[in-house]
Design a protein around this motif. Sequence first.
Motif, PDB file in Angstrom:
ATOM      1  N   ALA A   1       0.715  -1.226  -0.129  1.00  0.00           N
ATOM      2  CA  ALA A   1       0.005   0.011  -0.266  1.00  0.00           C
ATOM      3  C   ALA A   1       0.862   1.248   0.033  1.00  0.00           C
ATOM      4  CB  ALA A   1      -0.874  -0.011   1.333  1.00  0.00           C
ATOM      5  N   MET A   2       1.766   1.285  -0.837  1.00  0.00           N
ATOM      6  CA  MET A   2       2.849   2.308  -0.809  1.00  0.00           C
ATOM      7  C   MET A   2       2.741   3.393  -2.166  1.00  0.00           C
ATOM      8  SD  MET A   2       4.976   3.539   1.058  1.00  0.00           S
ATOM      9  CE  MET A   2       5.805   2.572   2.231  1.00  0.00           C
ATOM     10  N   PRO A   3       2.457   4.535  -1.922  1.00  0.00           N
ATOM     11  CA  PRO A   3       2.547   5.348  -3.254  1.00  0.00           C
ATOM     12  C   PRO A   3       3.650   5.329  -4.106  1.00  0.00           C
ATOM     13  CG  PRO A   3       2.163   6.815  -1.045  1.00  0.00           C
ATOM     14  CD  PRO A   3       2.509   5.210  -0.696  1.00  0.00           C
ATOM     15  N   ALA A   4       3.509   5.514  -5.225  1.00  0.00           N
ATOM     16  CA  ALA A   4       4.840   5.540  -6.152  1.00  0.00           C
ATOM     17  C   ALA A   4       5.882   6.296  -5.682  1.00  0.00           C
ATOM     18  CB  ALA A   4       4.209   6.021  -7.471  1.00  0.00           C
ATOM     19  N   ASP A   5       5.747   7.593  -5.337  1.00  0.00           N
ATOM     20  CA  ASP A   5       6.668   8.625  -4.891  1.00  0.00           C
ATOM     21  C   ASP A   5       7.571   8.085  -3.447  1.00  0.00           C
ATOM     22  OD1 ASP A   5       4.774   9.102  -3.126  1.00  0.00           O
ATOM     23  OD2 ASP A   5       4.424  11.194  -3.588  1.00  0.00           O
ATOM     24  N   ARG A   6       7.025   7.130  -2.965  1.00  0.00           N
ATOM     25  CA  ARG A   6       7.745   6.574  -1.980  1.00  0.00           C
ATOM     26  C   ARG A   6       8.381   5.313  -2.194  1.00  0.00           C
ATOM     27  NH1 ARG A   6       3.479   7.318   2.927  1.00  0.00           N
ATOM     28  NH2 ARG A   6       4.851   6.288   4.083  1.00  0.00           N
ATOM     29  N   ILE A   7       8.617   4.761  -3.424  1.00  0.00           N
ATOM     30  CA  ILE A   7       9.342   3.834  -3.782  1.00  0.00           C
ATOM     31  C   ILE A   7      10.385   4.166  -4.931  1.00  0.00           C
ATOM     32  CG2 ILE A   7       9.131   1.581  -4.899  1.00  0.00           C
ATOM     33  CD1 ILE A   7       6.116   1.820  -4.685  1.00  0.00           C
ATOM     34  N   GLU A   8      11.687   3.595  -4.236  1.00  0.00           N
ATOM     35  CA  GLU A   8      12.912   4.046  -4.961  1.00  0.00           C
ATOM     36  C   GLU A   8      13.650   2.782  -5.552  1.00  0.00           C
ATOM     37  OE1 GLU A   8      16.835   6.368  -4.109  1.00  0.00           O
ATOM     38  OE2 GLU A   8      15.195   7.341  -3.310  1.00  0.00           O
ATOM     39  N   VAL A   9      14.163   2.851  -6.783  1.00  0.00           N
ATOM     40  CA  VAL A   9      14.793   1.841  -7.277  1.00  0.00           C
ATOM     41  C   VAL A   9      16.312   2.220  -7.314  1.00  0.00           C
ATOM     42  CG1 VAL A   9      15.412   0.655  -9.332  1.00  0.00           C
ATOM     43  CG2 VAL A   9      13.003   1.066  -8.829  1.00  0.00           C
ATOM     44  N   LEU A  10      17.188   1.105  -6.747  1.00  0.00           N
ATOM     45  CA  LEU A  10      18.578   1.359  -6.731  1.00  0.00           C
ATOM     46  C   LEU A  10      19.333   0.262  -7.545  1.00  0.00           C
ATOM     47  CD1 LEU A  10      19.769   2.006  -2.772  1.00  0.00           C
ATOM     48  CD2 LEU A  10      19.913   3.544  -4.917  1.00  0.00           C
ATOM     49  N   ILE A  11      20.251   0.737  -8.296  1.00  0.00           N
ATOM     50  CA  ILE A  11      20.951  -0.420  -8.900  1.00  0.00           C
ATOM     51  C   ILE A  11      22.075  -0.898  -7.909  1.00  0.00           C
ATOM     52  CG2 ILE A  11      22.569  -0.864 -10.723  1.00  0.00           C
ATOM     53  CD1 ILE A  11      20.882   0.485 -12.633  1.00  0.00           C
ATOM     54  N   HIS A  12      21.966  -2.340  -7.661  1.00  0.00           N
ATOM     55  CA  HIS A  12      23.153  -2.913  -6.721  1.00  0.00           C
ATOM     56  C   HIS A  12      23.523  -4.165  -7.580  1.00  0.00           C
ATOM     57  CE1 HIS A  12      24.906  -4.836  -3.668  1.00  0.00           C
ATOM     58  NE2 HIS A  12      23.633  -5.905  -3.218  1.00  0.00           N
ATOM     59  N   PRO A  13      24.713  -4.093  -8.373  1.00  0.00           N
ATOM     60  CA  PRO A  13      25.096  -5.203  -9.309  1.00  0.00           C
ATOM     61  C   PRO A  13      25.483  -6.518  -8.516  1.00  0.00           C
ATOM     62  CG  PRO A  13      26.435  -3.214  -9.541  1.00  0.00           C
ATOM     63  CD  PRO A  13      25.725  -2.828  -8.320  1.00  0.00           C
ATOM     64  N   GLN A  14      25.796  -6.365  -7.487  1.00  0.00           N
ATOM     65  CA  GLN A  14      26.118  -7.618  -6.744  1.00  0.00           C
ATOM     66  C   GLN A  14      24.946  -8.567  -6.223  1.00  0.00           C
ATOM     67  OE1 GLN A  14      27.324  -4.614  -5.817  1.00  0.00           O
ATOM     68  NE2 GLN A  14      29.437  -4.859  -6.558  1.00  0.00           N
ATOM     69  N   SER A  15      23.482  -7.915  -6.301  1.00  0.00           N
ATOM     70  CA  SER A  15      22.680  -8.825  -5.830  1.00  0.00           C
ATOM     71  C   SER A  15      22.634  -9.692  -4.451  1.00  0.00           C
ATOM     72  CB  SER A  15      22.211  -9.910  -6.908  1.00  0.00           C
ATOM     73  OG  SER A  15      21.710  -9.243  -8.150  1.00  0.00           O
ATOM     74  N   VAL A  16      23.286  -8.691  -3.641  1.00  0.00           N
ATOM     75  CA  VAL A  16      23.367  -9.406  -2.312  1.00  0.00           C
ATOM     76  C   VAL A  16      22.501  -8.677  -1.086  1.00  0.00           C
ATOM     77  CG1 VAL A  16      24.917  -9.436   0.000  1.00  0.00           C
ATOM     78  CG2 VAL A  16      25.658 -10.141  -2.577  1.00  0.00           C
ATOM     79  N   VAL A  17      22.089  -7.353  -1.361  1.00  0.00           N
ATOM     80  CA  VAL A  17      21.295  -6.584  -0.712  1.00  0.00           C
ATOM     81  C   VAL A  17      19.745  -6.850  -1.428  1.00  0.00           C
ATOM     82  CG1 VAL A  17      20.374  -4.771   0.272  1.00  0.00           C
ATOM     83  CG2 VAL A  17      22.801  -5.077   0.448  1.00  0.00           C
ATOM     84  N   HIS A  18      18.782  -7.330  -1.015  1.00  0.00           N
ATOM     85  CA  HIS A  18      17.602  -7.976  -1.854  1.00  0.00           C
ATOM     86  C   HIS A  18      16.593  -6.648  -1.757  1.00  0.00           C
ATOM     87  CE1 HIS A  18      19.600 -11.484  -3.025  1.00  0.00           C
ATOM     88  NE2 HIS A  18      19.460 -11.952  -1.766  1.00  0.00           N
ATOM     89  N   SER A  19      16.524  -6.016  -0.895  1.00  0.00           N
ATOM     90  CA  SER A  19      15.921  -4.709  -0.902  1.00  0.00           C
ATOM     91  C   SER A  19      16.015  -4.040   0.479  1.00  0.00           C
ATOM     92  CB  SER A  19      14.482  -4.888  -1.199  1.00  0.00           C
ATOM     93  OG  SER A  19      14.337  -4.742  -2.789  1.00  0.00           O
TER      94      SER A  19
END
Length: 399
Positions: free
Chosen positions: A241-259
């Motif tokens: 239930a999160m509005p779009a402007d409170r969701i951020e995308v971060l590139i993390h090439p190692q795929s170790v931190v999943h979110s």
Amino acid sequence: MSRFQRVAVLGSTGSIGESTLDVIARHPERLKVHALSAHSRMERLAEQAAGSGAAVVVVPDEAARRRFQAAWPAGRPAPEIRVGAQALADTAADDGCDTVMAAIVGAAGLPAALGAARAGKRVLLANKEALVAAGGLFMRAVREHGAELLPIDSEHNAIFQCLPHGERAGAPDQPARGVRRLLLTASGGPFRRHDPQDLHEVTPDQACAHPNWSMGRKISVDSATMLNKGLEVIEAHWLFAMPADRIEVLIHPQSVVHSLVEYEDGSVLAQLGQPDMRTPIAYGLGFPDRLASGVGPLDLARCGRLEFETPDLQRFPCLGLAFDALRAGQAACVALNAANEVAVEAFLSGRLRYTWIPRVIMAALEWQQRQSSVTLDSLADVLAFDAEARAYAGNLGLA
Ligand SMILES: NC(=O)c1ccc[n+]([C@@H]2O[C@H](COP(=O)([O-])OP(=O)(O)OC[C@H]3O[C@@H](n4cnc5c(N)ncnc54)[C@H](OP(=O)(O)O)[C@@H]3O)[C@@H](O)[C@H]2O)c1
């Protein structure tokens, strides 16, 4: 009530389906396969059913039934074979199972995922396209029928693990109390450093060669274009239930931190682990217990560096289009998803260039804006509009 948790694995021959069966096989004392389904790989389905002791298999048509029967080992009692899309939705709602792994790829998985929610099952949702196409309908079904929805997408599973639950979370249709933002990580896929001008000649095998994850071909292409992350933004909007402007995308090439989840007090909680889908699958199957998944320890010293960067929307136009669709509403999300499925299918079968995928999606979003008063109150409405959007994208002459 059975002492076993009885699981229906829909899309069992896919990447998520195989990983699910691997985790289930590690826990014969508490997990049992009730049903399996597949679309084209009948021989593999027969092997899986024989190995797991499934009581039911679901196949798409009579030809598939015959192929399944031909592949079945002689002398062994065969499972019940159910045929067709309605049988898939009925099996998801079957009294014989408590838990449904929704791991069919694409909007084709929506009726069964919704059927499981309406039957009040524990729904392990890998099929993100179901939420993109019908988020409002799906979340309403979960609430009204007392289903237990556990996200399997690794990013959403990570967020789920970092959020408060129950009374501490607050109202189910509001962002959890005290949460400022959700931060979704993305590997950036195989073309993170490529010059966008050089992507014209990309082949399906190059697009599917994901640096960290081993996945089905459709989601692999989506990861390369980062439309996958866009679908996940929409998925996160509905799940949390999160509005779009409170969701951020971060590139993390190692795929170790999943979110990550950022709280009002400045704390940021993250879930880390190896990039192996058996971790979120085991979490969903065992919740609230923790089950062994077969995934080994995370050696952070060996990882060395964990890097993060802001995605470049010029390089990844599909990500921006998904944010646009989320802000525009449900009809735009249906059009986005349908056009992407058509475009990716055309790319994978050699009928469309990689760089045309965002163009097909953009054209479909413009088409959607020209449609007046689209009603999406029922599954039939969603499927009908999805079919219209597919027809539009397919007739563009691009696909
Ligand atoms: N793979 C991952 O790591 C991952 C991670 C997060 C989320 N997901 C999501 O999980 C879902 C499955 O992904 P995947 O990578 O496992 O895909 P996949 O390997 O392509 O497997 C898809 C499964 O769906 C079945 N299927 C395909 N079309 C169907 C149709 N029209 N009707 C019924 N069944 C159909 C396939 O059957 P056949 O193989 O027999 O044709 C197969 O069992 C997707 O929504 C994806 O976005 C996947």
